[in-house]
Design a protein around this motif. Sequence first.
Motif, PDB file in Angstrom:
ATOM      1  N   ALA A  11       0.755  -1.175   0.140  1.00  0.00           N
ATOM      2  CA  ALA A  11       0.071   0.009  -0.137  1.00  0.00           C
ATOM      3  C   ALA A  11       0.680   1.239   0.063  1.00  0.00           C
ATOM      4  N   THR A  12       2.252   1.221   0.269  1.00  0.00           N
ATOM      5  CA  THR A  12       2.934   2.191   0.239  1.00  0.00           C
ATOM      6  C   THR A  12       3.470   2.888  -1.207  1.00  0.00           C
ATOM      7  N   GLY A  13       3.184   1.888  -2.062  1.00  0.00           N
ATOM      8  CA  GLY A  13       3.607   1.821  -3.423  1.00  0.00           C
ATOM      9  C   GLY A  13       2.789   2.570  -4.359  1.00  0.00           C
ATOM     10  N   TYR A  14       3.211   2.726  -5.626  1.00  0.00           N
ATOM     11  CA  TYR A  14       2.338   3.668  -6.326  1.00  0.00           C
ATOM     12  C   TYR A  14       1.037   3.116  -6.818  1.00  0.00           C
ATOM     13  N   LEU A  15       0.937   1.802  -7.089  1.00  0.00           N
ATOM     14  CA  LEU A  15      -0.345   1.029  -7.300  1.00  0.00           C
ATOM     15  C   LEU A  15      -1.076   0.949  -5.990  1.00  0.00           C
ATOM     16  N   GLY A  16      -0.345   0.387  -5.056  1.00  0.00           N
ATOM     17  CA  GLY A  16      -1.054   0.065  -3.799  1.00  0.00           C
ATOM     18  C   GLY A  16      -1.818   1.072  -3.188  1.00  0.00           C
ATOM     19  N   VAL A  34       2.379  -2.409   6.296  1.00  0.00           N
ATOM     20  CA  VAL A  34       3.318  -1.569   5.880  1.00  0.00           C
ATOM     21  C   VAL A  34       4.538  -1.764   6.703  1.00  0.00           C
ATOM     22  N   ARG A  35       5.938  -1.386   5.978  1.00  0.00           N
ATOM     23  CA  ARG A  35       6.934  -1.519   7.124  1.00  0.00           C
ATOM     24  C   ARG A  35       7.376  -0.132   7.376  1.00  0.00           C
ATOM     25  N   ASN A  36       6.832   0.892   6.918  1.00  0.00           N
ATOM     26  CA  ASN A  36       6.875   2.324   7.407  1.00  0.00           C
ATOM     27  C   ASN A  36       5.671   3.237   7.284  1.00  0.00           C
ATOM     28  N   ASN A  38       5.076   5.840   8.279  1.00  0.00           N
ATOM     29  CA  ASN A  38       5.045   7.519   7.743  1.00  0.00           C
ATOM     30  C   ASN A  38       4.897   7.593   6.565  1.00  0.00           C
ATOM     31  N   LYS A  39       4.890   6.547   5.493  1.00  0.00           N
ATOM     32  CA  LYS A  39       4.729   6.843   4.258  1.00  0.00           C
ATOM     33  C   LYS A  39       3.076   6.773   3.864  1.00  0.00           C
ATOM     34  N   ILE A  40       2.157   6.579   4.896  1.00  0.00           N
ATOM     35  CA  ILE A  40       0.990   6.712   4.605  1.00  0.00           C
ATOM     36  C   ILE A  40       0.396   8.211   4.889  1.00  0.00           C
ATOM     37  N   ILE A  76       9.645  -5.825  -6.197  1.00  0.00           N
ATOM     38  CA  ILE A  76      10.810  -4.973  -6.342  1.00  0.00           C
ATOM     39  C   ILE A  76      10.813  -4.109  -7.520  1.00  0.00           C
ATOM     40  N   THR A  77      10.779  -2.909  -7.174  1.00  0.00           N
ATOM     41  CA  THR A  77      10.896  -1.990  -8.445  1.00  0.00           C
ATOM     42  C   THR A  77      12.058  -1.339  -8.434  1.00  0.00           C
ATOM     43  N   ARG A  78      12.230  -0.104  -7.501  1.00  0.00           N
ATOM     44  CA  ARG A  78      13.276   0.645  -7.358  1.00  0.00           C
ATOM     45  C   ARG A  78      13.971   0.513  -6.224  1.00  0.00           C
ATOM     46  N   GLN A  79      13.510  -0.373  -5.226  1.00  0.00           N
ATOM     47  CA  GLN A  79      13.779  -0.402  -3.785  1.00  0.00           C
ATOM     48  C   GLN A  79      15.392  -0.870  -3.766  1.00  0.00           C
ATOM     49  N   LYS A  80      16.011  -0.345  -3.041  1.00  0.00           N
ATOM     50  CA  LYS A  80      17.468  -0.763  -2.683  1.00  0.00           C
ATOM     51  C   LYS A  80      17.870  -1.684  -1.414  1.00  0.00           C
ATOM     52  N   ALA A 127      10.451 -15.165 -10.730  1.00  0.00           N
ATOM     53  CA  ALA A 127       9.788 -15.008  -9.306  1.00  0.00           C
ATOM     54  C   ALA A 127       8.600 -14.919  -9.366  1.00  0.00           C
ATOM     55  N   LYS A 128       8.053 -13.877 -10.296  1.00  0.00           N
ATOM     56  CA  LYS A 128       6.641 -13.606 -10.192  1.00  0.00           C
ATOM     57  C   LYS A 128       5.682 -14.851 -10.657  1.00  0.00           C
ATOM     58  N   GLU A 129       6.363 -15.610 -11.901  1.00  0.00           N
ATOM     59  CA  GLU A 129       5.774 -16.829 -12.039  1.00  0.00           C
ATOM     60  C   GLU A 129       5.764 -17.981 -11.015  1.00  0.00           C
ATOM     61  N   GLY A 149       2.549  -1.931 -19.019  1.00  0.00           N
ATOM     62  CA  GLY A 149       3.310  -0.603 -18.240  1.00  0.00           C
ATOM     63  C   GLY A 149       2.552   0.213 -17.606  1.00  0.00           C
ATOM     64  N   PHE A 150       3.023   0.802 -16.440  1.00  0.00           N
ATOM     65  CA  PHE A 150       2.095   1.720 -15.685  1.00  0.00           C
ATOM     66  C   PHE A 150       2.458   3.265 -16.185  1.00  0.00           C
ATOM     67  N   PHE A 151       1.725   4.151 -16.146  1.00  0.00           N
ATOM     68  CA  PHE A 151       1.876   5.647 -16.183  1.00  0.00           C
ATOM     69  C   PHE A 151       3.282   6.312 -15.714  1.00  0.00           C
ATOM     70  N   SER A 152       3.449   5.452 -14.380  1.00  0.00           N
ATOM     71  CA  SER A 152       4.548   6.067 -13.611  1.00  0.00           C
ATOM     72  C   SER A 152       5.832   5.646 -14.269  1.00  0.00           C
ATOM     73  N   ASP A 153       5.908   4.565 -14.899  1.00  0.00           N
ATOM     74  CA  ASP A 153       7.100   4.165 -15.684  1.00  0.00           C
ATOM     75  C   ASP A 153       7.282   4.686 -17.026  1.00  0.00           C
ATOM     76  N   MET A 154       6.378   5.688 -17.533  1.00  0.00           N
ATOM     77  CA  MET A 154       6.689   6.123 -18.685  1.00  0.00           C
ATOM     78  C   MET A 154       7.561   7.484 -18.659  1.00  0.00           C
TER      79      MET A 154
HETATM   80  N1  LIG Z   1       5.651  -0.295 -12.821  1.00  0.00           N
HETATM   81  C1  LIG Z   1       5.332  -1.107 -13.851  1.00  0.00           C
HETATM   82  O1  LIG Z   1       5.128  -0.588 -15.273  1.00  0.00           O
HETATM   83  C2  LIG Z   1       4.767  -2.549 -13.746  1.00  0.00           C
HETATM   84  C3  LIG Z   1       4.270  -3.321 -14.725  1.00  0.00           C
HETATM   85  C4  LIG Z   1       3.624  -4.417 -14.463  1.00  0.00           C
HETATM   86  C5  LIG Z   1       3.586  -4.953 -13.182  1.00  0.00           C
HETATM   87  N2  LIG Z   1       4.264  -4.138 -12.097  1.00  0.00           N
HETATM   88  C6  LIG Z   1       4.185  -4.867 -10.896  1.00  0.00           C
HETATM   89  O2  LIG Z   1       3.185  -4.417 -10.037  1.00  0.00           O
HETATM   90  C7  LIG Z   1       3.671  -4.175  -8.642  1.00  0.00           C
HETATM   91  C8  LIG Z   1       3.256  -3.011  -8.004  1.00  0.00           C
HETATM   92  O3  LIG Z   1       4.159  -1.954  -8.686  1.00  0.00           O
HETATM   93  P1  LIG Z   1       4.123  -0.331  -8.477  1.00  0.00           P
HETATM   94  O4  LIG Z   1       4.767   0.470  -9.245  1.00  0.00           O
HETATM   95  O5  LIG Z   1       3.281  -0.230  -7.384  1.00  0.00           O
HETATM   96  O6  LIG Z   1       5.803  -0.679  -7.102  1.00  0.00           O
HETATM   97  P2  LIG Z   1       6.154   0.192  -5.940  1.00  0.00           P
HETATM   98  O7  LIG Z   1       5.574   1.515  -6.008  1.00  0.00           O
HETATM   99  O8  LIG Z   1       7.525   0.085  -5.898  1.00  0.00           O
HETATM  100  O9  LIG Z   1       5.602  -0.563  -4.500  1.00  0.00           O
HETATM  101  C9  LIG Z   1       5.911  -1.880  -4.376  1.00  0.00           C
HETATM  102  C10 LIG Z   1       5.586  -2.204  -3.020  1.00  0.00           C
HETATM  103  O10 LIG Z   1       6.061  -3.361  -2.198  1.00  0.00           O
HETATM  104  C11 LIG Z   1       6.898  -3.237  -1.160  1.00  0.00           C
HETATM  105  N3  LIG Z   1       8.034  -3.767  -1.031  1.00  0.00           N
HETATM  106  C12 LIG Z   1       8.994  -3.935  -1.851  1.00  0.00           C
HETATM  107  N4  LIG Z   1       9.949  -4.386  -1.498  1.00  0.00           N
HETATM  108  C13 LIG Z   1       9.743  -4.665  -0.347  1.00  0.00           C
HETATM  109  C14 LIG Z   1      10.267  -5.553   0.996  1.00  0.00           C
HETATM  110  N5  LIG Z   1      11.472  -6.165   0.753  1.00  0.00           N
HETATM  111  N6  LIG Z   1       9.373  -5.743   2.065  1.00  0.00           N
HETATM  112  C15 LIG Z   1       8.486  -5.029   2.494  1.00  0.00           C
HETATM  113  N7  LIG Z   1       7.743  -4.550   1.376  1.00  0.00           N
HETATM  114  C16 LIG Z   1       8.384  -4.370   0.065  1.00  0.00           C
HETATM  115  C17 LIG Z   1       7.054  -1.457  -1.251  1.00  0.00           C
HETATM  116  O11 LIG Z   1       7.092  -1.081   0.279  1.00  0.00           O
HETATM  117  P3  LIG Z   1       8.088  -0.065   0.469  1.00  0.00           P
HETATM  118  O12 LIG Z   1       7.225   1.450   0.426  1.00  0.00           O
HETATM  119  O13 LIG Z   1       8.384   0.123   2.189  1.00  0.00           O
HETATM  120  O14 LIG Z   1       9.349  -0.158  -0.256  1.00  0.00           O
HETATM  121  C18 LIG Z   1       5.962  -0.971  -2.039  1.00  0.00           C
HETATM  122  O15 LIG Z   1       4.756  -0.912  -0.920  1.00  0.00           O
HETATM  123  C19 LIG Z   1       5.200  -4.698  -8.839  1.00  0.00           C
HETATM  124  O16 LIG Z   1       5.244  -6.069  -8.170  1.00  0.00           O
HETATM  125  C20 LIG Z   1       5.463  -4.422 -10.085  1.00  0.00           C
HETATM  126  O17 LIG Z   1       6.628  -5.548 -10.383  1.00  0.00           O
HETATM  127  C21 LIG Z   1       4.777  -2.903 -12.448  1.00  0.00           C
END
Ligand SMILES: NC(=O)c1ccc[n+]([C@@H]2O[C@H](COP(=O)([O-])OP(=O)(O)OC[C@H]3O[C@@H](n4cnc5c(N)ncnc54)[C@H](OP(=O)(O)O)[C@@H]3O)[C@@H](O)[C@H]2O)c1
Length: 298
Positions: A11-16, A34-36, A38-40, A76-80, A127-129, A149-154
């Motif tokens: 829920a702290t991510g773009y789509l969530g 959520v793990r943090n 403060n992000k809400i 994982i998208t951009r997390q490090k 991993a996803k499959e 793709g998401f708009f955010s990725d464009m």
């Molecule tokens: N972007 C695209 O174009 C696209 C297209 C097709 C499918 N997808 C898939 O759709 C999903 C959502 O994408 P999004 O853009 O919303 O991603 P996002 O903004 O990066 O959000 C990912 C979420 O996963 C959580 N997360 C990641 N690593 C974690 C970890 N080690 N432990 C706990 N939580 C973790 C993040 O939590 P934190 O906020 O705490 O990091 C965040 O809430 C992803 O699986 C992505 O692969 C994306």
Amino acid sequence: MEKDKILVAGATGYLGKYITRELLSEGFKTKIIVRNPNKIEFGDDNLIVEKAEVTRPETLKDICKDVRVVISTVGITRQKDGLIYMDVDYRANANLIDEAKKSGVEKFIYVSVLNGEKLRHLKICEAKEKLGDYLKSSGLDYCIVRPSGFFSDMGDFLKMAEGGRVYLFGDGKFKINPIHGEDLAKAVVETIHNDKKEIDIGGCRVFSHNDIAELALNAYSKPVKIVHLPDWIRKFILWFLRTFTNPKFYGPLEFFMTAMAMDMQATPYGKHKLEDYFKNQVNNARKPPRSENECMNK
Ligand SMILES: NC(=O)c1ccc[n+]([C@@H]2O[C@H](COP(=O)([O-])OP(=O)(O)OC[C@H]3O[C@@H](n4cnc5c(N)ncnc54)[C@H](OP(=O)(O)O)[C@@H]3O)[C@@H](O)[C@H]2O)c1
């Protein structure tokens, strides 16, 4: 205990965030993990925020006790975090499936990726499959959502457009219909009520990469300058990354570089237009930062 809640992981991510807002606007009691916290940035009487980490199963114990449906966008998208796709996209989501099973959750909805089955050789899709296979054999009712793709990725097109030139591999004719998070969130929430097991989904309009480059340059009012790089450069970069860097580094690039050389066209849905999104992004970037006084007066 009444099982009346929808649990959102991611829920702290773009789509969530969009999914959480959509659930709340439809009146669902919504629990987010959520793990943090403060992000809400929003609150609601129907929103319950719980701190937990999907990578640590002990923190998930009993989290699904009062939950009817789980929706996960965790990946994982951009997390490090030093983790790989197998740790998060597969293992962490599998932890959540295990917990959902223990608590008798009715349905698990998982956001995967378009064409994942064809791209199993890529680290992210492997991993996803694997997670999709795990979910299908879990005995839970499920839906796997496969977005383009998401708009955010464009945004990468916009970044290049700001500099006045967009660089594409090949002739730029591959097609994609990217989708806005708000539209996708509606479609994900609809799957709570229907019995579709898998859906592929994209935005309402299909573009070639050339079209998207043009829209991005238009958003900056720049003349259309698109540079077509020979595809061997893309293939060389992929080879180089796989040979000389580790999967943590090359995983996200590997997917991007592969998706740039294929059609990512899915069932059209929604109403948001990419040109409006680009214009908003550019306008927001141009807005001057608020002065200190303005913030204090708020
Ligand atoms: N972007 C695209 O174009 C696209 C297209 C097709 C499918 N997808 C898939 O759709 C999903 C959502 O994408 P999004 O853009 O919303 O991603 P996002 O903004 O990066 O959000 C990912 C979420 O996963 C959580 N997360 C990641 N690593 C974690 C970890 N080690 N432990 C706990 N939580 C973790 C993040 O939590 P934190 O906020 O705490 O990091 C965040 O809430 C992803 O699986 C992505 O692969 C994306």
